[in-house]
Motif scaffolding. Structure first.
Motif, PDB file in Angstrom:
ATOM      1  N   GLY A  78       0.809  -1.216   0.000  1.00 52.38           N
ATOM      2  CA  GLY A  78       0.000   0.000   0.000  1.00 52.38           C
ATOM      3  C   GLY A  78       0.843   1.266   0.000  1.00 52.38           C
ATOM      4  O   GLY A  78       0.705   2.110  -0.906  1.00 52.38           O
ATOM      5  N   PRO A  79       1.739   1.442   0.980  1.00 48.51           N
ATOM      6  CA  PRO A  79       2.600   2.634   0.976  1.00 48.51           C
ATOM      7  C   PRO A  79       3.488   2.738  -0.256  1.00 48.51           C
ATOM      8  O   PRO A  79       3.723   3.843  -0.766  1.00 48.51           O
ATOM      9  N   VAL A  80       3.982   1.577  -0.736  1.00 45.79           N
ATOM     10  CA  VAL A  80       4.824   1.608  -1.936  1.00 45.79           C
ATOM     11  C   VAL A  80       4.017   2.089  -3.140  1.00 45.79           C
ATOM     12  O   VAL A  80       4.503   2.904  -3.946  1.00 45.79           O
ATOM     13  N   GLN A  81       2.777   1.621  -3.253  1.00 45.46           N
ATOM     14  CA  GLN A  81       1.941   2.060  -4.367  1.00 45.46           C
ATOM     15  C   GLN A  81       1.611   3.550  -4.261  1.00 45.46           C
ATOM     16  O   GLN A  81       1.556   4.254  -5.275  1.00 45.46           O
ATOM     17  N   ALA A  82       1.408   4.032  -3.027  1.00 41.94           N
ATOM     18  CA  ALA A  82       1.121   5.459  -2.850  1.00 41.94           C
ATOM     19  C   ALA A  82       2.312   6.317  -3.279  1.00 41.94           C
ATOM     20  O   ALA A  82       2.144   7.429  -3.783  1.00 41.94           O
ATOM     21  N   LEU A  83       3.529   5.800  -3.079  1.00 38.79           N
ATOM     22  CA  LEU A  83       4.732   6.556  -3.425  1.00 38.79           C
ATOM     23  C   LEU A  83       5.107   6.431  -4.905  1.00 38.79           C
ATOM     24  O   LEU A  83       5.516   7.410  -5.540  1.00 38.79           O
ATOM     25  N   THR A  84       4.970   5.201  -5.431  1.00 38.64           N
ATOM     26  CA  THR A  84       5.480   4.945  -6.780  1.00 38.64           C
ATOM     27  C   THR A  84       4.386   4.807  -7.836  1.00 38.64           C
ATOM     28  O   THR A  84       4.671   4.846  -9.034  1.00 38.64           O
ATOM     29  N   GLY A  85       3.142   4.590  -7.387  1.00 35.29           N
ATOM     30  CA  GLY A  85       2.052   4.406  -8.346  1.00 35.29           C
ATOM     31  C   GLY A  85       1.831   2.967  -8.755  1.00 35.29           C
ATOM     32  O   GLY A  85       0.916   2.677  -9.522  1.00 35.29           O
ATOM     33  N   SER A  86       2.656   2.048  -8.268  1.00 35.89           N
ATOM     34  CA  SER A  86       2.462   0.627  -8.591  1.00 35.89           C
ATOM     35  C   SER A  86       2.777  -0.221  -7.363  1.00 35.89           C
ATOM     36  O   SER A  86       3.692   0.102  -6.601  1.00 35.89           O
ATOM     37  N   ALA A  87       2.004  -1.307  -7.205  1.00 36.27           N
ATOM     38  CA  ALA A  87       2.207  -2.193  -6.053  1.00 36.27           C
ATOM     39  C   ALA A  87       3.384  -3.138  -6.308  1.00 36.27           C
ATOM     40  O   ALA A  87       3.876  -3.253  -7.430  1.00 36.27           O
ATOM     41  N   LEU A  88       3.801  -3.797  -5.239  1.00 38.17           N
ATOM     42  CA  LEU A  88       4.924  -4.717  -5.367  1.00 38.17           C
ATOM     43  C   LEU A  88       4.507  -6.087  -5.889  1.00 38.17           C
ATOM     44  O   LEU A  88       5.338  -6.813  -6.435  1.00 38.17           O
TER      45      LEU A  88
END
Length: 227
Positions: A78-88
């Motif tokens: 979730g936080p990664v997607q908020a920062l980068t626009g894509s999930a892991l």
């Protein structure tokens, strides 16, 4: 047997995944293994159990929870997607994250054993001669633990190269992105292309055998550390 029909991309992706995973595990695993070898904390048994958990968990179980964790609504994804626009999830970065957790015991446990066999005397001697704790660790302990490092690197690399369940759950089967060699073998078998599956499987079998022979032969030549 037409080797030209073998797709080299999954092989390259597997080698890249295994190499990155081992590098990350050496950085993360060294302090964990050192702490486990030195501490008398009651929490040691809990940390040892957490490290060893991937050895006993079915890969699909670990892969399922990692998929949730790395997904768009997960604690990490979730936080990664908020920062980068894509999930892991279903990405190469997610595969590296999952492989790091899955292969953790194969790096930490050999290092833990190596540090325990060295004992505390070399570190105390180096510090009594004026070396800082960090300097003593890198200049004295690490060279003495080279057998453990060699075993950790080889086992971590080989285990990551052959993993299937976790990478399928977390990365899926995306050509050029998450499709590693074990998934390629599965695909070939599914469409009854046994010749290509044989070539890839034999390659992994021979590689695994050779790395184990190398580990055993080199370990025999290196001196054993005595506390």
């Amino acid at each position: 047997m037409d080797i030209s029909q073998i797709d080299a991309e999954p092989i390259w992706l597997s080698l890249k995944l295994a190499g990155l995973t081992v590098l990350i595990l050496l950085v993360l695993g060294t302090p964990i293994a050192w702490w486990l070898s030195q501490t008398r904390s009651r929490s040691k048994v809990v940390i040892e159990a957490v490290v060893a958990l991937p050895l006993v968990l079915p890969p699909t179980v670990l892969g399922f929870y990692l998929l949730i964790l790395l997904g768009p609504n997960g604690w990490v994804g979730g936080p990664v997607q908020a920062l980068t626009g894509s999930a892991l999830s279903f990405s190469f970065a997610g595969l590296v994250f999952a492989s790091t957790l899955y292969s953790l015991p194969f790096v930490v446990q050999p290092l833990h054993s190596a540090f325990e066999s060295i004992g505390k005397a070399p570190m105390e001697t180096a510090q009594s001669l004026g070396a800082s704790r960090l300097d003593a660790f890198f200049s004295v302990i690490c060279p003495l633990a080279r057998r453990g490092y060699l075993t950790a690197v080889v086992l971590g690399f080989a285990h990551t190269l052959g993993e299937f369940g976790v990478v399928l759950m977390v990365g899926g089967n995306i050509p050029g992105k998450t499709k590693v060699i074990s998934i390629e073998i599965y695909d070939r078998v599914e469409i009854l292309e046994y010749t290509q599956a044989h070539v890839l499987s034999a390659g992994l079998l021979i590689f695994s055998f050779l790395v184990l022979v190398m580990v055993y032969s080199i370990n025999r030549k290196l001196p054993v550390q005595v506390t």
